[in-house]
Design a protein around this motif. Structure first.
Motif, PDB file in Angstrom:
ATOM      1  N   HIS A 240      30.167  61.937  22.111  1.00 15.36           N
ATOM      2  CA  HIS A 240      29.959  62.794  20.996  1.00 15.36           C
ATOM      3  C   HIS A 240      31.352  63.208  20.421  1.00 15.36           C
ATOM      4  O   HIS A 240      32.017  62.465  19.652  1.00 15.36           O
TER       5      HIS A 240
ATOM      6  N   ASP B 227      28.407  59.632  18.616  1.00 18.56           N
ATOM      7  CA  ASP B 227      27.254  60.378  17.816  1.00 18.56           C
ATOM      8  C   ASP B 227      27.596  61.309  16.874  1.00 18.56           C
ATOM      9  O   ASP B 227      28.405  62.215  17.287  1.00 18.56           O
ATOM     10  N   ASP B 228      26.626  61.577  15.906  1.00 19.37           N
ATOM     11  CA  ASP B 228      26.643  62.754  15.305  1.00 19.37           C
ATOM     12  C   ASP B 228      27.753  62.810  13.963  1.00 19.37           C
ATOM     13  O   ASP B 228      27.367  63.382  12.820  1.00 19.37           O
TER      14      ASP B 228
ATOM     15  N   HIS C  92      22.453  57.909  11.641  1.00 26.01           N
ATOM     16  CA  HIS C  92      22.071  58.771  12.899  1.00 26.01           C
ATOM     17  C   HIS C  92      20.854  59.792  12.361  1.00 26.01           C
ATOM     18  O   HIS C  92      20.849  60.853  12.802  1.00 26.01           O
TER      19      HIS C  92
ATOM     20  N   HIS D 295      19.304  65.122  11.573  1.00 27.46           N
ATOM     21  CA  HIS D 295      19.251  65.312  13.132  1.00 27.46           C
ATOM     22  C   HIS D 295      17.883  65.697  13.626  1.00 27.46           C
ATOM     23  O   HIS D 295      17.671  66.386  14.696  1.00 27.46           O
TER      24      HIS D 295
ATOM     25  N   PRO E  13      18.641  60.153  17.169  1.00 23.23           N
ATOM     26  CA  PRO E  13      18.979  61.649  17.639  1.00 23.23           C
ATOM     27  C   PRO E  13      18.284  62.171  18.916  1.00 23.23           C
ATOM     28  O   PRO E  13      17.301  61.728  19.107  1.00 23.23           O
ATOM     29  N   TYR E  14      19.013  62.682  19.558  1.00 25.36           N
ATOM     30  CA  TYR E  14      18.798  62.940  20.972  1.00 25.36           C
ATOM     31  C   TYR E  14      18.581  61.711  22.024  1.00 25.36           C
ATOM     32  O   TYR E  14      17.878  62.076  23.069  1.00 25.36           O
TER      33      TYR E  14
HETATM   34 ZN   LIG Z   1      23.235  63.252  17.996  1.00 23.75          ZN
END
Ligand SMILES: [Zn+2]
Length: 267
Positions: free
Chosen positions: A9, A69-70, A133, A137, A173-174
């Protein structure tokens, strides 16, 4: 051949509290890149792994995929120069509504300072693969069909319009998906989607549920070495699997309750 696909992340010395657990210290990230180089790993983007899986290009020696991610701003500041120094490839999955200058498209609540669009451009120009992504989210499996389609298509469209090329890969996401979400992802034109599984990706594994291995702040270098060598994944990740399984039960319970109270049947 199974390929470890790592999920990072943020990479920051002093991340926001909300992003801390999954943030890796820049010095440790540098040490991880050194370890990969010393052990002869070849880094690939998700797109390059997809090409290997389709048999279009031969697999390199000891392939490994680094994903982020993100879309944290610290990817540009901390990770990008270290990746360049190590000549390492990477994929960043961007939550378009979280971007620092998302403007009228802003959606959701980012956990820390995020990339700006011009930084996304710079990453793309530097050879980093940009993936989607979702837009806000959201927990995709909890969304009704129209909202799900919008999350999937909006993020892809914004990225493709900005970058001027196709963005065919997504990370959930997640890390969550359901059969319905995976179908919607395929219908939206994505060719591969990454989940979290804390397993290495086997050649015939589902391209819409590519398993990834979590790298977190408390992943020490010895553990990282065992993860990338494919040793003891079950032992390293058992606690996280248990937590994830517990969280899923909670979420399913909540969604079932919400369905009952709204007169819908739980799905
Ligand atoms: Zn994420």
């Amino acid at each position: 051949m199974t390929v470890p696909v790592l999920m990072y992340h943020s990479v920051a010395a002093d991340p926001a509290d909300a992003a801390r657990g999954l943030s890796v210290h820049p010095d440790r990230f540098a040490a991880q890149l050194d370890l990969l180089a010393a052990e002869g790993f070849t880094t690939l983007t998700v797109g390059e792994l997809a090409a290997v899986r389709r048999g279009e290009v031969p697999a390199p020696d000891r392939p490994i995929v680094l994903t982020f991610d993100d879309g944290y701003a610290d990817f540009h500041r901390e990770a990008l120069p270290r990746l360049a120094g190590a000549r390492a490839r990477a994929t960043v999955f961007v939550t378009t509504g979280w971007l620092d200058d998302a403007g009228a498209e802003a959606a959701g609540r980012p956990l820390d300072r995020m990339l700006s669009w011009s930084q996304v451009d710079e990453c793309d120009a530097a050879g980093v693969e940009i993936g989607a992504h979702s837009h806000s989210h959201a927990q995709l499996d909890q969304l009704p069909d129209a909202a799900l389609r919008d999350e999937l298509s909006r993020s892809r469209r914004l990225l493709e319009e900005r970058l001027g090329h196709e963005v065919p890969h997504l990370a959930y996401p997640y890390g969550y998906s359901s059969a319905r979400v995976r179908r919607a992802v395929a219908d939206a034109g994505y060719r591969l989607a990454a989940a979290v599984g804390n397993l290495a990706a086997a050649p015939g594994s589902d391209g819409y549920a590519l398993p990834r291995l979590t790298v977190a702040r408390d992943t020490d270098l010895d553990t990282f070495g065992r993860v990338v060598r494919g040793e003891q994944h079950a032992r390293i990740y058992w606690k996280q699997r248990t937590l994830t399984a517990g969280y899923l039960v909670v979420r399913r319970g909540r969604s079932a309750l919400a369905a009952v109270s709204s007169g819908r049947r739980p799905s």
